[in-house]
Write an enzyme that holds these catalytic residues in place. Structure first.
Site, PDB file in Angstrom:
ATOM      1  CG  LEU A 114      -8.180   8.476 -14.019  1.00 19.52           C
ATOM      2  CD1 LEU A 114      -9.233   7.667 -14.757  1.00 19.52           C
ATOM      3  CD2 LEU A 114      -8.611   9.940 -13.900  1.00 19.52           C
ATOM      4  N   PRO A 152       0.839   4.204 -15.838  1.00 21.08           N
ATOM      5  CG  PRO A 152       2.239   2.386 -15.333  1.00 21.08           C
ATOM      6  CD  PRO A 152       0.794   2.796 -15.372  1.00 21.08           C
ATOM      7  N   GLY A 160      -1.646   9.830 -18.234  1.00 20.71           N
ATOM      8  CA  GLY A 160      -1.792  10.819 -17.168  1.00 20.71           C
ATOM      9  C   GLY A 160      -2.911  11.761 -17.529  1.00 20.71           C
ATOM     10  N   GLY A 177     -12.784  17.854  -7.255  1.00 21.76           N
ATOM     11  CA  GLY A 177     -11.476  17.764  -6.625  1.00 21.76           C
ATOM     12  C   GLY A 177     -10.625  18.987  -6.850  1.00 21.76           C
ATOM     13  N   GLY A 181      16.197  33.743   2.686  1.00 17.46           N
ATOM     14  CA  GLY A 181      17.595  33.660   2.275  1.00 17.46           C
ATOM     15  C   GLY A 181      18.155  32.265   2.488  1.00 17.46           C
ATOM     16  N   GLY A 182      19.364  32.195   3.017  1.00 23.65           N
ATOM     17  CA  GLY A 182      19.996  30.892   3.249  1.00 23.65           C
ATOM     18  C   GLY A 182      19.198  29.998   4.175  1.00 23.65           C
ATOM     19  CD  GLU A 214      -7.333  16.021  -7.590  1.00 24.98           C
ATOM     20  OE1 GLU A 214      -6.147  15.701  -7.739  1.00 24.98           O
ATOM     21  OE2 GLU A 214      -8.003  15.637  -6.613  1.00 24.98           O
TER      22      GLU A 214
END
Length: 390
Positions: free
Chosen positions: A133, A136, A139, A250, A347-348, A371
Site C-alpha cells: 500500500l 515513497p 504514507g 491489523g 542503566g549502562g 498500521e
C-alpha cells in the site's frame, strides 16, 4: 506457564487457547530466543523459522480448514503475536504482516477461485505473503498513491513503486493497491494479486533499519508489469475500502505486538532488578525502581485488556473502528514507555546488546508508526467520538 506469566495477567483462556499459548511459548523459547541477536545483526529474514511457524499452523491462523488454515479467531491471533513479541518483536511483525495483511486481504475480499489458488500455500507457509500500500510519497495519505494499473485486454499493466514493504524480497504472493481510475480519487484504487517472478516486477532497495531488523523491508518496483484481470481482488475501485478494513483488523495485531514487547520489558526488568545489587541490596528494593515496575505492569495490563476486548469484538462481528484504534494507540505508546523505563532500570547495561532491552528499545518505535501512526489513531478516535454525539 511460568510464574512470570501470571504477573498482573487477567485474561482467562480456555483449554484450547492455553494449548496454543503453550505451543507458541515453547517455540519462541527454544527456537527463536537462541538466535534473536544473530538475525538482528545480520538483518536476515528467518525463512526457516517462518516455515516452521507455518507447519505449526501459525501462518494461517484466521484461515478456514478447507483452505488448509487453523480456523481460529482474532483472540488466538493476538495471543500468538503477543507471545512471539515477548521474545522477538521483529518475527512477531512478520507473522502479523503475513496473517493479517496479505493472507487476510485475499481471504476477506477475493473470489473463491483466487482463494483456492493462493491461500493454501500462504496458510501453510509454503509461500510468504506481502502487502503493498505505502509508496515513497504516500504514507498516512494512502489515497494519494501514484502506482497505476491500466486495463489492456485481459490484463492490467502496473507501473509504480511501493515502499516499506514487509517481506518485499521474500514474499512470493503480493497484494498490491494501484489506481485504475485517476479521476475517482480513493474510489479509483483497486487491489491485485501479483506473483514473484512476473515480468516487470522487481525488488528495489532493502532498508537498513533501526529496529525490527529480522523483518525484511524493501521497495517493490513495477515497470509495465502484466497482471491477469482475474487477479483483481473484488471489483474495480474497491481497493481503498478493502485496505482500510484490513488495516483496522491489523491494528489488533500491532496492539498485541505492543503488549508482548511490554511484557518482555517487564519480565526482563523484574529479573534484572532482583539480581542487580547496589549499596548492598537488590535494586528492586529501591522505591524508585518499584514505582517504575508498578506503572509498567499497570499500563501493560490496561493495554492487554483493551487489545483482547477489540479481538473479542472482531470475532463477534462487531464494529471495531474505535476499540482497535484505541488499543493500537495506547498499547504502542505504553510499550514505548516500557522499553524506555526498562533501559533506565538496566542503566549502562541497558545500552549494550548483551541484554534484550536494548533491542526492545530499538524495535518499539515502529509500533507507533505502522498500521496508522498514533496521530492517525487520534484522528479516527476523535472522529468516532464526534459521530457518536451527532
Amino acid at each position: 506457564m511460568d510464574a512470570m506469566d501470571s504477573i498482573g495477567h487477567q485474561i482467562d483462556w480456555d483449554e484450547s487457547q492455553l494449548a496454543i499459548k503453550e505451543t507458541i511459548r515453547d517455540f519462541t523459547e527454544n527456537k527463536i530466543k537462541p538466535v534473536v541477536m544473530e538475525y538482528d545483526e545480520s538483518q536476515e529474514f528467518p525463512m526457516g523459522l517462518m516455515k516452521e511457524l507455518g507447519e505449526l499452523g501459525f501462518l494461517g491462523i484466521l484461515v478456514p480448514e478447507d483452505l488448509e488454515g487453523s480456523s481460529l479467531g482474532y483472540q488466538e491471533y493476538a495471543l500468538v503475536v503477543e507471545e512471539i513479541a515477548r521474545i522477538d518483536p521483529s518475527i512477531a511483525l512478520s507473522v502479523a504482516a503475513h496473517n493479517g495483511l496479505c493472507t487476510n486481504h485475499i481471504l476477506q475480499f477475493a473470489n473463491e477461485d483466487l482463494k483456492k489458488k493462493y491461500i493454501p500455500d500462504l496458510a501453510t507457509g509454503r509461500k510468504i505473503g506481502a502487502w503493498g500500500l505505502t509508496e515513497p510519497a504516500s504514507g498516512s495519505d494512502s489515497g494519494s498513491m501514484q502506482t497505476t494499473a491500466e486495463k489492456n485486454g485481459d490484463h492490467y499493466i502496473l507501473n509504480g513503486t511501493k515502499n516499506f514493504i514487509t517481506h518485499g524480497a521474500s514474499g512470493e504472493t503480493i497484494v498490491v493497491m494501484a489506481i485504475t481510475d485517476k479521476n475517482a480519487g480513493k474510489k479509483g484504487i483497486s487491489a491485485f494479486i501479483v506473483e514473484k517472478g512476473w515480468e516487470g516486477f522487481s525488488v528495489g532497495k532493502k532498508e537498513n533499519k533501526l529496529g525490527m531488523r529480522a523483518s525484511e523491508t524493501t521497495q517493490l518496483i513495477f515497470e509495465n508489469c502484466k497482471v491477469p484481470a482475474e487477479n483483481m481482488i473484488g471489483e474495480e475501485g474497491q481497493g481503498f475500502y478493502q485496505s482500510m478494513q484490513i488495516l483496522e483488523g491489523g491494528r489488533i495485531s500491532i496492539a498485541a505486538l505492543s503488549v508482548g514487547l511490554a511484557q518482555g520489558c517487564l519480565e526482563e526488568s523484574m529479573k534484572y532488578s532482583n539480581e542487580r545489587k547496589q549499596f548492598n541490596k537488590n535494586i528492586f528494593d529501591f522505591q524508585g525502581i518499584q514505582f517504575k515496575l508498578a506503572e509498567m505492569a499497570s499500563e501493560l495490563e490496561a493495554a492487554r485488556l483493551m487489545t483482547y476486548k477489540s479481538a473479542v469484538q472482531k470475532d463477534n462481528g462487531e464494529n471495531i473502528s474505535q476499540s482497535a484504534s484505541m488499543a493500537k494507540m495506547f498499547a504502542s505508546e505504553i510499550a514505548t514507555k516500557a522499553a524506555n523505563e526498562a533501559v533506565q532500570i538496566f542503566g549502562g547495561y541497558g545500552f549494550v546488546k548483551d541484554y534484550p532491552v536494548e533491542k526492545f528499545y530499538r524495535d518499539v518505535k515502529l509500533l507507533t508508526i505502522g498500521e496508522g501512526t498514533s496521530e492517525v489513531q487520534r484522528i479516527i478516535i476523535s472522529r468516532n467520538l464526534k459521530e457518536s454525539v451527532e
